[in-house]
Design a protein around this motif. Structure first.
Motif, mmCIF file in Angstrom:
data_model
loop_
_atom_site.group_PDB
_atom_site.id
_atom_site.type_symbol
_atom_site.label_atom_id
_atom_site.label_comp_id
_atom_site.label_asym_id
_atom_site.label_seq_id
_atom_site.Cartn_x
_atom_site.Cartn_y
_atom_site.Cartn_z
ATOM 1 N N ASN A 17 2.353 -6.973 -1.843
ATOM 2 C CA ASN A 17 2.981 -6.579 -0.576
ATOM 3 C C ASN A 17 4.495 -6.294 -0.639
ATOM 4 O O ASN A 17 5.137 -6.187 0.399
ATOM 5 N N VAL A 18 5.047 -6.175 -1.835
ATOM 6 C CA VAL A 18 6.495 -5.933 -1.928
ATOM 7 C C VAL A 18 6.838 -4.452 -1.775
ATOM 8 O O VAL A 18 8.006 -4.089 -1.644
ATOM 9 N N GLY A 19 5.817 -3.580 -1.828
ATOM 10 C CA GLY A 19 6.062 -2.149 -1.618
ATOM 11 C C GLY A 19 5.934 -1.291 -2.876
ATOM 12 O O GLY A 19 6.455 -0.180 -2.933
ATOM 13 N N LYS A 20 5.165 -1.776 -3.853
ATOM 14 C CA LYS A 20 4.999 -1.024 -5.111
ATOM 15 C C LYS A 20 4.344 0.329 -4.863
ATOM 16 O O LYS A 20 4.797 1.364 -5.361
ATOM 17 N N SER A 21 3.264 0.313 -4.077
ATOM 18 C CA SER A 21 2.542 1.563 -3.829
ATOM 19 C C SER A 21 3.396 2.528 -3.017
ATOM 20 O O SER A 21 3.399 3.732 -3.265
ATOM 21 N N THR A 22 4.139 1.989 -2.056
ATOM 22 C CA THR A 22 4.993 2.844 -1.226
ATOM 23 C C THR A 22 6.036 3.538 -2.101
ATOM 24 O O THR A 22 6.272 4.746 -1.977
ATOM 25 N N GLN A 62 -2.359 -7.546 -1.656
ATOM 26 C CA GLN A 62 -3.439 -7.296 -2.622
ATOM 27 C C GLN A 62 -4.398 -6.182 -2.229
ATOM 28 O O GLN A 62 -5.610 -6.326 -2.365
ATOM 29 N N THR A 63 -3.835 -5.079 -1.721
ATOM 30 C CA THR A 63 -4.727 -3.951 -1.449
ATOM 31 C C THR A 63 -4.933 -3.117 -2.704
ATOM 32 O O THR A 63 -5.979 -2.515 -2.894
ATOM 33 N N THR A 64 -3.897 -3.083 -3.567
ATOM 34 C CA THR A 64 -4.057 -2.318 -4.811
ATOM 35 C C THR A 64 -4.862 -3.163 -5.791
ATOM 36 O O THR A 64 -4.481 -4.284 -6.112
ATOM 37 N N ASN A 91 13.478 -4.011 -2.699
ATOM 38 C CA ASN A 91 12.909 -3.087 -1.700
ATOM 39 C C ASN A 91 13.011 -3.661 -0.275
ATOM 40 O O ASN A 91 13.251 -4.839 -0.091
ATOM 41 N N ASP A 128 16.042 -1.845 4.363
ATOM 42 C CA ASP A 128 16.200 -1.469 5.776
ATOM 43 C C ASP A 128 15.970 -2.641 6.722
ATOM 44 O O ASP A 128 16.341 -2.601 7.892
ATOM 45 N N ALA A 131 11.875 1.903 0.121
ATOM 46 C CA ALA A 131 10.836 2.845 -0.330
ATOM 47 C C ALA A 131 10.226 3.566 0.866
ATOM 48 O O ALA A 131 9.925 4.756 0.808
ATOM 49 N N LYS A 132 10.106 2.839 1.968
ATOM 50 C CA LYS A 132 9.456 3.403 3.146
ATOM 51 C C LYS A 132 10.236 4.624 3.656
ATOM 52 O O LYS A 132 9.653 5.616 4.074
HETATM 53 N N1 LIG Z 1 10.332 -1.934 6.287
HETATM 54 C C1 LIG Z 1 9.829 -1.570 5.114
HETATM 55 N N2 LIG Z 1 8.524 -1.752 4.853
HETATM 56 C C2 LIG Z 1 8.043 -1.372 3.648
HETATM 57 C C3 LIG Z 1 8.875 -0.799 2.659
HETATM 58 N N3 LIG Z 1 8.115 -0.540 1.568
HETATM 59 C C4 LIG Z 1 6.867 -0.927 1.875
HETATM 60 N N4 LIG Z 1 6.805 -1.435 3.115
HETATM 61 C C5 LIG Z 1 5.622 -1.970 3.814
HETATM 62 O O1 LIG Z 1 5.151 -3.109 3.102
HETATM 63 C C6 LIG Z 1 3.724 -3.187 3.161
HETATM 64 C C7 LIG Z 1 3.154 -3.298 1.757
HETATM 65 O O2 LIG Z 1 3.433 -2.099 1.069
HETATM 66 P P1 LIG Z 1 2.616 -1.662 -0.239
HETATM 67 O O3 LIG Z 1 3.280 -0.457 -0.781
HETATM 68 O O4 LIG Z 1 1.152 -1.606 0.060
HETATM 69 O O5 LIG Z 1 2.885 -2.932 -1.155
HETATM 70 P P2 LIG Z 1 2.253 -3.291 -2.590
HETATM 71 O O6 LIG Z 1 3.281 -4.069 -3.320
HETATM 72 O O7 LIG Z 1 1.737 -2.079 -3.266
HETATM 73 O O8 LIG Z 1 1.065 -4.227 -2.158
HETATM 74 P P3 LIG Z 1 -0.188 -4.818 -3.008
HETATM 75 O O9 LIG Z 1 -1.315 -3.857 -2.865
HETATM 76 O O10 LIG Z 1 -0.435 -6.104 -2.314
HETATM 77 O O11 LIG Z 1 0.223 -5.036 -4.427
HETATM 78 C C8 LIG Z 1 3.275 -1.940 3.927
HETATM 79 O O12 LIG Z 1 3.072 -2.305 5.277
HETATM 80 C C9 LIG Z 1 4.450 -0.985 3.808
HETATM 81 O O13 LIG Z 1 4.551 -0.060 4.875
HETATM 82 C C10 LIG Z 1 10.274 -0.604 2.971
HETATM 83 O O14 LIG Z 1 11.077 -0.089 2.195
HETATM 84 N N5 LIG Z 1 10.685 -1.011 4.216
#
Ligand SMILES: Nc1nc2c(ncn2[C@@H]2O[C@H](COP(=O)(O)OP(=O)(O)OP(=O)(O)O)[C@@H](O)[C@H]2O)c(=O)[nH]1
Length: 418
Positions: free
Chosen positions: A130-135, A153-155, A239, A242, A270-271
């Motif tokens: 959930n730290v935003g890796k996929s984003t 843990q969606t990825t 990440n 904002d 990243a968002k």
């Molecule tokens: N405000 C904000 N939210 C973000 C940012 N990057 C990602 N998010 C949010 O964080 C959540 C998790 O983002 P993912 O990109 O799915 O994170 P992940 O690390 O790939 O997650 P896993 O699948 O658990 O490994 C989502 O709701 C995104 O919209 C950012 O830069 N700012």
């Protein structure tokens, strides 16, 4: 999810000079990663203009496009060991830098004008859930390849995305979040895939969440780059900047610079695409000189059916609560390209218990119907064509603990290619 479609895309991909299949002398036989068959093997890069792709230009129709086959039998776990190994695409092997994946046309281009400044290499994107890796990976590629939800843990798979420019090619591995407690065999296999992504990497990005209290990244490094013979350049990406005040950003950056082993630290959002170019510049400064591994107009080597399953999984995460999405595995059982009519896609959703199946289907099948409709619309947006989607729900007890099944589902570092 739509927020990402609308967000600014920071990567501009070169326009293909010819539609891929019309290129002269482009045999497919020597292209192990460009597969033919039911699904065209890889995605063509669509030039990233804001909101241009996946714009939900709905294909209006009153027809019923989904078929829900709700089978009542509870299946015991079984694994078809007769699967031919050659029908799998390895995700763990880094191809030699021998341009074997390029077609004659691209080889001619290379020979004609070899670029001694061209850089290419592999980048592992690591971090906790959930730290935003996929984003971040999606932003860098300029196209949504990895599913994004607000749930950890969606990825589950290592997603390979390719980001190309005129003088570089970065191959990004978006990995599942690093987890401490491995509850199922599935978790251990996902972590093995994280490690093999790092093994292949020329540099590593470790993402942390700026909103959280700073903490050491040893655990992520331990899981990701342990046992590496040489130290890989590592960037700590802070990440979600904002979400916090500028003063806090500076303090947290200082902490990370002082107390972590990363070579550099960059704050990003990243968002919203802020700081993403800085990350790309950092990667470019670390990548070795070399030719492209893949044709420049390709953004992933995964087959279309892989993304179809991922889109359905994302919809499950968005529609259902608590544990149910984690108990679901989506398999594309059949994918038939039909040039003169809608493509036919048959999908099975595997759950662990009958109670989960009941939740998934809902009263009079309404929940599953709504899931299938949402998924079909996004699949059509993604494929840019109409599809007929058939969804079936099956129970396979404890599939998350069954190594044979997990390998069959692609968690052994390989995905089914045809
Ligand atoms: N405000 C904000 N939210 C973000 C940012 N990057 C990602 N998010 C949010 O964080 C959540 C998790 O983002 P993912 O990109 O799915 O994170 P992940 O690390 O790939 O997650 P896993 O699948 O658990 O490994 C989502 O709701 C995104 O919209 C950012 O830069 N700012």
């Amino acid at each position: 999810m739509m927020e990402l479609f609308a967000s600014r895309m920071s990567c501009s991909l070169p326009k293909p000079q010819f539609p891929r299949f019309q290129r002269p002398h482009a045999p497919t036989s020597h292209r192990p990663l460009l597969l033919t068959g039911g699904a065209t093997a890889s995605f063509r890069a669509r030039v990233a203009t804001p909101g241009a792709e996946w714009t939900r230009s709905r294909l209006a129709s009153s027809e019923t496009h989904e078929q829900l086959c709700v089978r009542e039998e509870v299946e015991s776990t079984s694994y078809d060991s007769s699967d031919d190994e050659s029908s799998y695409l390895s995700l763990s092997e880094k191809p030699d830098r021998n341009t074997a994946l390029l077609d004659d046309y691209e080889m001619e281009e290379l020979e004609f004008a070899p670029d001694t400044n061209h850089k290419s290499g592999y980048v592992a994107v690591l971090g906790k859930p959930n730290v935003g890796k996929s984003t971040l990976a999606n932003q860098m590629i300029g196209q949504k390849l990895s599913i994004v939800t607000d749930k950890p843990q969606t990825t589950r798979h290592r997603i390979l995305g390719i980001c190309s420019g005129p003088d570089y090619q970065m191959i990004l591995y978006d990995t599942p979040g690093v987890i401490e407690k491995k509850m199922h065999k599935l978790d251990s296999m996902m972590m093995t895939n994280v490690r093999s992504a790092a093994l292949n990497a020329d540099c590593v990005l470790v993402l942390v969440d700026a909103c959280k209290l700073p903490e050491k990244i040893d655990e992520v490094l331990e899981e990701g780059v342990r046992d590496l013979k040489y130290k890989v350049p590592t960037l700590l990406v802070m990440n979600k900047k904002d979400m916090i005040k500028p003063g806090e950003i500076a303090k947290k950056l200082e902490w990370y610079e002082k107390f972590t082993e990363a070579d550099d630290v960059i704050p990003v959002s990243a968002k919203y695409g802020h700081g993403v170019q800085d990350v790309k510049d950092w990667i470019l400064s670390k990548l070795p000189v070399g030719p492209a591994y893949y044709p420049k107009d390709i953004v992933s080597e995964h087959p279309e059916r892989f993304f179809v399953a991922e889109i359905i999984r994302e919809k499950i995460f968005l529609q259902y609560r608590s544990e149910v999405p984690y108990a679901c595995q989506v398999n594309v059982v059949s994918y038939k390209n039909r040039p003169t009519s809608k493509d036919f896609i048959q999908v099975e959703i595997v759950v662990e218990k009958n109670s989960q199946k009941i939740i998934l289907i809902g009263k009079e099948g309404r929940a599953l119907k709504s899931l299938a409709t949402a998924a079909r619309l996004d699949i059509e947006d993604f494929l840019q064509k109409k599809v007929y989607l058939e969804v079936e729900v099956k129970v396979k007890e404890n599939w998350r603990q069954d190594e044979g099944l997990l390998k069959n589902y692609g968690y052994g570092g390989q995905i089914r290619a045809i």
